[in-house]
Write an enzyme that holds these catalytic residues in place. Sequence first.
Site, PDB file in Angstrom:
ATOM      1  N   GLY A  53       0.861  -1.186   0.000  1.00 22.69           N
ATOM      2  CA  GLY A  53       0.000   0.000   0.000  1.00 22.69           C
ATOM      3  C   GLY A  53       0.887   1.222   0.000  1.00 22.69           C
ATOM      4  N   GLU A  54       0.712   2.066   0.981  1.00 21.83           N
ATOM      5  CA  GLU A  54       1.518   3.290   1.063  1.00 21.83           C
ATOM      6  C   GLU A  54       2.029   3.404   2.496  1.00 21.83           C
ATOM      7  OE1 GLU A  54       3.630   6.350   0.369  1.00 21.83           O
ATOM      8  OE2 GLU A  54       2.078   6.630   1.879  1.00 21.83           O
ATOM      9  N   SER A  55       3.340   3.243   2.628  1.00 22.87           N
ATOM     10  CA  SER A  55       3.900   3.083   3.970  1.00 22.87           C
ATOM     11  C   SER A  55       3.775   4.348   4.822  1.00 22.87           C
ATOM     12  CB  SER A  55       5.365   2.660   3.873  1.00 22.87           C
ATOM     13  OG  SER A  55       6.120   3.648   3.210  1.00 22.87           O
ATOM     14  N   CYS A  85       6.213  -5.174   0.197  1.00 24.65           N
ATOM     15  CA  CYS A  85       6.335  -3.824  -0.374  1.00 24.65           C
ATOM     16  C   CYS A  85       6.241  -2.750   0.721  1.00 24.65           C
ATOM     17  CB  CYS A  85       5.306  -3.624  -1.480  1.00 24.65           C
ATOM     18  SG  CYS A  85       5.779  -2.290  -2.579  1.00 24.65           S
ATOM     19  N   ARG A 114      12.907   3.561  -0.210  1.00 22.61           N
ATOM     20  CA  ARG A 114      11.544   3.630  -0.776  1.00 22.61           C
ATOM     21  C   ARG A 114      11.607   3.974  -2.261  1.00 22.61           C
ATOM     22  NH1 ARG A 114       8.210   7.819   0.933  1.00 22.61           N
ATOM     23  NH2 ARG A 114       6.434   6.687   0.117  1.00 22.61           N
ATOM     24  N   ILE A 143       5.548  -2.810  -7.558  1.00 20.07           N
ATOM     25  CA  ILE A 143       4.744  -1.598  -7.770  1.00 20.07           C
ATOM     26  C   ILE A 143       5.317  -0.484  -6.898  1.00 20.07           C
ATOM     27  CG2 ILE A 143       2.429  -0.583  -7.694  1.00 20.07           C
ATOM     28  CD1 ILE A 143       1.337  -3.525  -7.697  1.00 20.07           C
ATOM     29  N   ARG A 144       5.988   0.482  -7.532  1.00 14.66           N
ATOM     30  CA  ARG A 144       6.681   1.544  -6.771  1.00 14.66           C
ATOM     31  C   ARG A 144       7.385   0.931  -5.553  1.00 14.66           C
ATOM     32  NH1 ARG A 144       2.159   3.473  -8.552  1.00 14.66           N
ATOM     33  NH2 ARG A 144       0.963   3.162  -6.655  1.00 14.66           N
ATOM     34  N   HIS A 184       4.909  -8.316  -4.495  1.00  8.86           N
ATOM     35  CA  HIS A 184       3.563  -8.623  -3.980  1.00  8.86           C
ATOM     36  C   HIS A 184       3.115 -10.037  -4.355  1.00  8.86           C
ATOM     37  CE1 HIS A 184       2.339  -4.422  -3.020  1.00  8.86           C
ATOM     38  NE2 HIS A 184       3.131  -4.102  -4.019  1.00  8.86           N
ATOM     39  N   GLU A 186       0.952 -11.698  -3.034  1.00  7.57           N
ATOM     40  CA  GLU A 186      -0.506 -11.784  -2.808  1.00  7.57           C
ATOM     41  C   GLU A 186      -1.304 -11.431  -4.054  1.00  7.57           C
ATOM     42  OE1 GLU A 186       1.516  -9.536  -1.614  1.00  7.57           O
ATOM     43  OE2 GLU A 186       0.628  -7.541  -1.651  1.00  7.57           O
TER      44      GLU A 186
HETATM   45  N1  LIG Z   1       3.167  -1.238  -3.642  1.00  5.41           N
HETATM   46  C1  LIG Z   1       3.590  -0.707  -2.529  1.00  5.41           C
HETATM   47  O1  LIG Z   1       3.347  -1.197  -1.431  1.00  5.41           O
HETATM   48  C2  LIG Z   1       4.320   0.579  -2.717  1.00  5.41           C
HETATM   49  C3  LIG Z   1       5.027   1.092  -1.492  1.00  5.41           C
HETATM   50  C4  LIG Z   1       5.066   2.607  -1.525  1.00  5.41           C
HETATM   51  N2  LIG Z   1       5.904   3.107  -2.562  1.00  5.41           N
HETATM   52  C5  LIG Z   1       5.511   3.132  -0.167  1.00  5.41           C
HETATM   53  O2  LIG Z   1       6.457   3.820  -0.062  1.00  5.41           O
HETATM   54  O3  LIG Z   1       4.881   2.834   0.799  1.00  5.41           O
END
Ligand SMILES: NC(=O)CC[C@H](N)C(=O)O
Length: 213
Positions: A53-55, A85, A114, A143-144, A184, A186
């Site tokens: 997700g987004e940390s 991630c 990151r 993903i990013r 990921h 999952e």
């Molecule tokens: N797919 C992801 O979980 C991306 C991580 C996201 N770039 C972060 O810094 O949290």
Amino acid sequence: MSTGPTRPVVGVLALQGDVREHLAVLHAEGADARPVRRPEELADLHGIVLPGGESTTMAKLAARWGLLQPLRDAVGAGLPAYGSCAGMILLADRLLDAPPGQETVGGLDVTVRRNAFGRQVDSFETRVELDGLAGGPVHAVFIRAPWVEEAGPGVQVLGRVVGGPADGRIVAVRQGDVVATSFHPELTGDRRVHALFVDIVRRHLADAERGEP
Ligand SMILES: NC(=O)CC[C@H](N)C(=O)O
């Protein structure tokens, strides 16, 4: 499939991110998988997953809901944990390219960068060979994604990128009962990484029931 008689209770931190996907895979691997939103919900767990997700958001929400310190305490006390991630970022002891003051749960003696793969290659897929995982390389979706810039002496490197501009970068690690991947699993239908984690949780639980440390 994991083996063993006990059905371990595995929580998924459910503040933000791909919670449902992790719950489904953990369930398929024989765990009693539950979303975790409140500190009290940590008490019954035999393991915890920190999703993708987004940390930055996840860390802020965890602090706001009073979960950050209990999570630190639980992982610090040996609760098995797996992060994918953003979850890898949350499990890192040290961060690069994070907003100033971004907090983590910690537990892995690693420095994680990151969004390490850069903007041109925001998202990509490749195959990654994981140490100790039978059945060939995993299909890894990034993903990013972060990577592990540096790993301490107690950290086992499970997998690295092969080829391309990120050749050799560490994307899967384990330290004791804490596992993290930059990618990921999952999202792919390949349950082997979750099976490995559920197996770690079962062993941890069996040792605890026998009174071993
Ligand atoms: N797919 C992801 O979980 C991306 C991580 C996201 N770039 C972060 O810094 O949290």
